[in-house]
Design an enzyme around this catalytic site. Structure first.
Site, PDB file in Angstrom:
ATOM      1  N   SER A   1       5.510  -5.189   8.322  1.00 49.43           N
ATOM      2  CA  SER A   1       5.877  -3.781   8.131  1.00 49.43           C
ATOM      3  C   SER A   1       6.749  -3.233   9.260  1.00 49.43           C
ATOM      4  CB  SER A   1       4.609  -2.930   8.017  1.00 49.43           C
ATOM      5  OG  SER A   1       3.880  -3.003   9.223  1.00 49.43           O
ATOM      6  N   CYS A   2       7.159  -4.070  10.184  1.00 46.18           N
ATOM      7  CA  CYS A   2       7.861  -3.629  11.389  1.00 46.18           C
ATOM      8  C   CYS A   2       9.382  -3.714  11.225  1.00 46.18           C
ATOM      9  CB  CYS A   2       7.391  -4.491  12.561  1.00 46.18           C
ATOM     10  SG  CYS A   2       8.315  -4.276  14.070  1.00 46.18           S
TER      11      CYS A   2
END
Length: 148
Positions: free
Chosen positions: A9-10
C-alpha cells in the site's frame, strides 16, 4: 544486490521500485507483510543507520501509537521483537545494499544504488564517449566471453 523492504500500500515503495527498474538496478523486494522480517534484517538496517532505531521506526504509525511504547525505554532485544511482531512500525521503503541505507524515497539519494559500471557509462556519455576505460571494459568483456 539491493534489498528493498516494502508494503503493497506504500506509494513511496512503488516509486522506488519503478526507479530501480527504470535504471536497471537489480533488487530483491521484501514485502514485510508477506514475508516476515527477521532479526538479521533489522540488525542489517541498524548497522547502516546513523541514528539506530530512530531512523527506521515511524513513531507516527498507528501500531506504534496503539502499543504505547517508548523506544528509548526498551532494551535492544525487546525493540527488535516488537518490530518483528509489528512490522507496520517500520518506515517505508527501506533500501539496503552493502553499507548503504536509504529510508523513504528520495530522488537524489537513491542514485547511490546505481552500480559503478553504469555510473561510469553515464559519465562517458556526458563526455561524448571520450573514456579510455570504456575501451578497456569492452576488451575485458570480450576476453571473458571467449574464456567461457
Amino acid at each position: 544486490m539491493v534489498k528493498i523492504y516494502t508494503s503493497s500500500s506504500c506509494a513511496s515503495c512503488r516509486k522506488a521500485i519503478k526507479w530501480l527498474e527504470e535504471n536497471k538496478v537489480p533488487y530483491k523486494e521484501i514485502n514485510f507483510f508477506q514475508t516476515p522480517i527477521t532479526r538479521e534484517d533489522i540488525v542489517s538496517m541498524l548497522e547502516n543507520s546513523y541514528n539506530g532505531f530512530e531512523d527506521i521506526i515511524s513513531t507516527r504509525s498507528k501500531a506504534y501509537q496503539e502499543a504505547g511504547v517508548d523506544i528509548f525505554d526498551m532494551k535492544f532485544n525487546e525493540l527488535v521483537d516488537f518490530i518483528i511482531k509489528n512490522p507496520s512500525v517500520l518506515k517505508r521503503p527501506i533500501i539496503i545494499e552493502d553499507n548503504k541505507l536509504q529510508v523513504g524515497y528520495n530522488d537524489e539519494e537513491i542514485r547511490t544504488f546505481i552500480p559503478a559500471h553504469i555510473r561510469r557509462e553515464w559519465a562517458c556519455q556526458v563526455m561524448d564517449g571520450n573514456c579510455g576505460y570504456q575501451t578497456e571494459l569492452k576488451d575485458a568483456l570480450k576476453k571473458a566471453l571467449k574464456e567461457e
